[in-house]
Design an enzyme around this catalytic site. Structure first.
Site, mmCIF file in Angstrom:
data_model
loop_
_atom_site.group_PDB
_atom_site.id
_atom_site.type_symbol
_atom_site.label_atom_id
_atom_site.label_comp_id
_atom_site.label_asym_id
_atom_site.label_seq_id
_atom_site.Cartn_x
_atom_site.Cartn_y
_atom_site.Cartn_z
ATOM 1 N N ARG B 296 -1.284 35.902 4.190
ATOM 2 C CA ARG B 296 -1.975 34.745 4.774
ATOM 3 C C ARG B 296 -3.055 35.154 5.754
ATOM 4 O O ARG B 296 -4.123 34.555 5.809
ATOM 5 C CB ARG B 296 -0.957 33.808 5.444
ATOM 6 N N TYR B 440 -4.630 29.389 -2.411
ATOM 7 C CA TYR B 440 -3.529 30.344 -2.670
ATOM 8 C C TYR B 440 -2.829 30.809 -1.398
ATOM 9 O O TYR B 440 -3.254 30.521 -0.307
ATOM 10 C CB TYR B 440 -3.941 31.472 -3.602
ATOM 11 N N GLU B 441 -1.700 31.468 -1.595
ATOM 12 C CA GLU B 441 -0.799 31.840 -0.479
ATOM 13 C C GLU B 441 -0.389 30.617 0.331
ATOM 14 O O GLU B 441 -0.263 30.685 1.551
ATOM 15 C CB GLU B 441 -1.448 32.887 0.441
ATOM 16 N N GLY B 442 -0.158 29.511 -0.355
ATOM 17 C CA GLY B 442 0.220 28.274 0.318
ATOM 18 C C GLY B 442 -1.010 27.437 0.583
ATOM 19 O O GLY B 442 -1.813 27.779 1.448
ATOM 20 N N GLN B 447 0.198 24.887 4.908
ATOM 21 C CA GLN B 447 0.046 25.599 6.182
ATOM 22 C C GLN B 447 0.233 24.619 7.337
ATOM 23 O O GLN B 447 0.894 24.928 8.328
ATOM 24 C CB GLN B 447 -1.351 26.245 6.287
#
Lengths: 593, 593
Positions: B296, B440-442, B447
């Site tokens: 992140r 991406y990555e959440g 978040q």
């Protein structure tokens, strides 16, 4: 693949309940547009867009346009057939002058149909869309002979049209353009130069393409006062009206670009092409503005259109996609997870789009009606007032609807998570297509400057004063209306912010024009928010008047409340930025950037 | 073609003048990082990124990755050679454990190098970038044997790594994943399932690819408590460490997507592939979070990186492109027009980006230092406080830097007008590439939920309370500092908005969690603005301390003032939206969307 459903009912609600088109029967064409006919036309248009244009959109993006060595350009599979269906249905001439072969229906109706087509397939809709600008310039500034030669074919769609303004070194600043026009003994001109970014400059849909070209007559003064407008057909027209020899204009290349792949963006080479002056020499800019204003409203509609189709697909996905559980406890305990529409932040994305789309559509209809009144009303005072308002609102529509429209496609894409980034889902195409609308027909920064630097002050501020009068009289008339109290309160507050900003310009921009330039973008968006708030108040009023029992009515009022709560507070921020002025914006020397 | 110049001096200013890295000599690796060495490393890294990576970016986008029938994937021309140069330069193991073959330098330094690489070529930088997440999971949760087997090769770059989380029906909600792991007599597991969106899942840069895979051991509980993490090498490793047989994992397809074309986004098929458990059974999520947090921060850096490279090119263009005249009168009367940087609205676009980039870089360095302290400090209290702060700031960095980074690429593109939409200018690629970082990555909505739903309340609000204490003590210490008065006033006001918002959640979200969900996105951005304001105050302080004579110092202070005037007022709007609550967001029934 994305789908599309034309919002016919919402359009009818706007025409009938909000703007009461039946009151405009004194305008030519409006009496013919009976409620039944309007409903039939919009239903038919919706069907065509849903069934013919929408299915070609994703494939068209992937296939793009192909230029052959000989300069011909092939559109994606299916486009030719769809164009034939489009023009044979009479859609091209819906609002055009009946004396020239058009149907003479309200432009307002054509604007709504344009939204449907641009949602379904923006790249396709641009082909007939460009013809409208060329047609408008010829109708307003062309000679009788030019009108007779070109207008009927542009209206029927047998021929298409283009606007040739930009050169590689002259985009916003048309005064720099170099394309030259040399008078010929036969009264025509030989046009030589290179134009870039010419949408629909070459293609295989129509049998001829009529280019409207800005050029400088040999010996003309420098700058914008030396620019003239010419009509340059791709294929020359014989005196009997049949097609003759190929003119010396050709497509030198098509651009590889971010989106609208299915619309050919051409480099056009003029090598002594035969052209004819449209209007007065050196007065090309005035003629150009006729095309531009028409085109700017069309581009504003593209912003709304992409926002709407992106919304529809995101909302459908959010109701189907199962991930996680509602914060307040499982909503669908029988399923492995809840549909993501239970999550507040997914709803925020969707509601921000929805709250815009509804009001933006009303804003377009309101402006289109002003266009109809301005062009058709026999009452000069009414026509002038409408022209004032339309002139003021056009840069706002173009700038705000395309900015927010683009942002909304990004939000809709976000709802899809990773799938939104993958081509086959189609959401990323909406983002790429919508992006151009912020740029062409005058980048949005130019719209803001047009608004603040030209439209605000024009005729002693007549237009903005008339707008304030309209807003205030609306607020006064409805302040006691308990059913729409929050709408009126919101509109009042937003209008006050706009007044403060306008006053600030009056006090601070005379001596220092950079203060107007620095705040222009925020002012454009502030005025846009006020207009959207006004539209929401009028929609709420009409919804209550019609009865709030139907699901659509309920949805509208709930969406409007979200607009007031979560979107409209932005006016305060816009005002704060405007009154911050130009100092910190202009202080940094250019070389330190 | 776009160009890139690594902001080495700005990075050195942050390390030396703002954050005083010399004070952290008690952390392993920091004593080695002498000012001279740091400058040499950043200069060398900058040169490599400018000269090797940046020239491959546009061509890489156009060429994309190619998958052959046999499942192999070819990266664009030049990538293999560039990767060899990258790893032979030791860049891959800059901050890695020296006992495993790394150089042990501060992670903070690696984060800055990562910004440079991601600006120059985001798609390229992702290949080594993904290895870092896999490495982190193995180092923290792997057995000694796993560490010994994989870590040195991942650090040297001979092998690369991936993170395999997503399945087509399980993106955000990993509890739904179905990939299964069946225990084998030899202690390994047979992994079967399909993973999607696997960045760098297959390619030709490294001789082996180490997949970290989330799967469910047969009979494991449903949901996230039944997920385990496995290491699955593409090519099995013989007991002597050499490469053996091909494992049963293969790339089934690569996605066609909006951007980062030069990075292979793979569908990965596991057909009974041999894998080994990493860490405890059913505790895969904890191990996954080690990868995710690392990743992140890397994604946040991508947001900044794309914003920075887009800015550099837009600023250069604005200084060269001649269109129109300054509102205050011609700035370059000897030229046919003024460079467009004279126009306030062009400056607005540029300054909004610039004001973000400087502060965002500081924010990244601040966070990276917390990571170094958290992982390396021998002082437990110091390490815990740093871990708290990093945990709180990670979702903010990811969400805010990628949202604003993307918006900034759009603004930079806008400066180019029509040219911004054309592929060969490269500006539209920055937009397309930056877009994925919000997903991406959440996705950024996740978040925001992580921040408000988890990080705020964690340990009784210890982290946010510590942040408020730090901000207030900074304000108190500098309130009398006349040189930076407006910065302190701005920070104080923004902090007060953040406090009010935090208080509002405490009072309104306990009974009704949707109020937290509804305001989460605005809260994330509000906290981000406060952090950027804090960074600006500290940069202004350090600039004044160092002396304001240099052009860079002057530019920094003028840019900071623009931030205070034109960007920071947004905190008030964020607060207003948060306190508007969830009512209008949740009222519309799902079926009416």
């Amino acid at each position: 693949m994305p789908t599309y459903k034309a919002p016919v009912d919402e359009a009818l609600f706007l025409l009938n309940d909000v703007f009461h088109v039946e009151k405009f029967q004194h305008l030519p064409g409006f009496a013919d547009a009976t409620p039944d006919l309007v409903e039939a036309i919009l239903t038919e248009a919706g069907k065509f867009c849903e069934e013919v244009l929408a299915p070609l959109n994703l494939a068209g993006d992937r296939a793009g346009c192909t230029r052959s060595e000989d300069g011909t350009v092939e559109t994606p599979p299916g486009f030719k057939q769809a164009y034939r269906t489009f023009v044979s249905g009479g859609w091209n001439g819906l609002a055009a002058d009946p004396d020239l072969g058009g149907q003479g229906l309200p432009y307002t109706l054509a604007a709504i149909v344009n939204e449907f087509a641009s949602s379904a397939n923006m790249a396709f809709a641009m082909y007939p869309g460009l013809s409208q600008g060329a047609l408008a310039a010829l109708v307003v500034h062309g000679s009788e002979e030019q009108k007779k030669t070109y207008a009927p074919k542009l209206i029927s769609g047998e021929w298409s049209g283009t606007m040739n303004l930009t050169e590689s070194h002259a985009g916003t600043d048309l005064g720099l353009l170099k394309t030259k026009a040399v008078p010929q003994p036969d009264g025509s001109y030989a046009i030589t130069g290179e134009k870039i970014f010419i949408s629909a400059g070459e293609h295989d849909l129509a049998e001829n393409i009529i280019h409207l070209v800005l050029a400088r007559i040999e010996g003309a003064p420098a700058g914008v006062r030396g620019i003239s407008l010419f009509v340059v057909p791709k294929i020359l027209i014989e005196p009997d009206g049949t097609l003759g020899a190929r003119n010396k204009v050709s497509c030198g290349a098509i651009e590889r670009k971010m989106g609208i792949h299915a619309n050919a963006t051409c480099v056009m080479n003029y090598d002594g092409a035969k052209g004819w002056l449209v209007g007065e020499p050196h007065r090309g800019l005035a003629a150009m503005f006729v095309m531009m204003n028409e085109a700017r409203l069309g581009v504003a509609i593209q912003g709304l259109a992409q926002s709407e189709v992106a919304y529809q697909n995101a909302a459908a996905y959010a109701k189907e996609r199962l991930q996680g559980r509602a914060l307040s406890g499982p909503a669908s305990p029988e399923k492995p997870a809840d549909p993501i529409i239970v999550h507040p932040d997914v709803r925020r994305n969707l509601l921000e789009i929805r709250a815009f789309d509804s009001a933006a559509r009303a804003f377009v209809v309101w402006a289109a009606l002003q266009s109809d009144i301005a062009h058709r009303s026999p009452d000069k005072a009414e026509a002038e007032a409408a022209a004032d308002l339309l002139g003021l609102l056009t840069p706002v529509l173009k700038g705000v609807l395309t900015d927010r429209g683009f942002e909304n496609t990004v939000k809709a894409q976000q709802v899809f998570g990773g799938h939104g980034y993958i081509e086959e889902w189609g959401m990323e195409q909406f983002v790429r297509d919508a992006r151009i609308a912020m740029i062409y027909e005058g980048a949005n920064g130019i719209q803001a400057l047009d608004l603040v630097g030209r439209k605000l002050a024009k005729d002693g501020g007549r237009a903005i004063m008339a707008l304030f009068a309209e807003l205030k009289s609306y607020v006064a008339a409805h302040e006691a209306d308990a059913d729409i109290t929050p709408y009126i309160a919101g509109l009042k507050q937003a209008t006050s912010h706009l007044e403060q900003a306008t006053m600030w310009f009056m006090q601070n921009a005379m001596a220092k024009p950079d203060n107007a330039g620095a705040g222009s973008y925020d002012y454009m968006h502030l005025l846009g928010l006020v207009a959207l708030a006004y539209m929401w108040a009028r929609m709420a009023e009409a919804t209550v008047a019609r009865g709030t029992g139907e699901p659509a009515a309920k949805a509208r009022l709930l969406t409007g409340r979200f607009f007031l709560d979560h979107v409209l507070p932005e006016t305060g921020l816009r005002l704060a930025r405007i009154t911050a002025g130009a100092d910190t914006m202009m202080a940094l020397p250019a070389e330190l950037f």
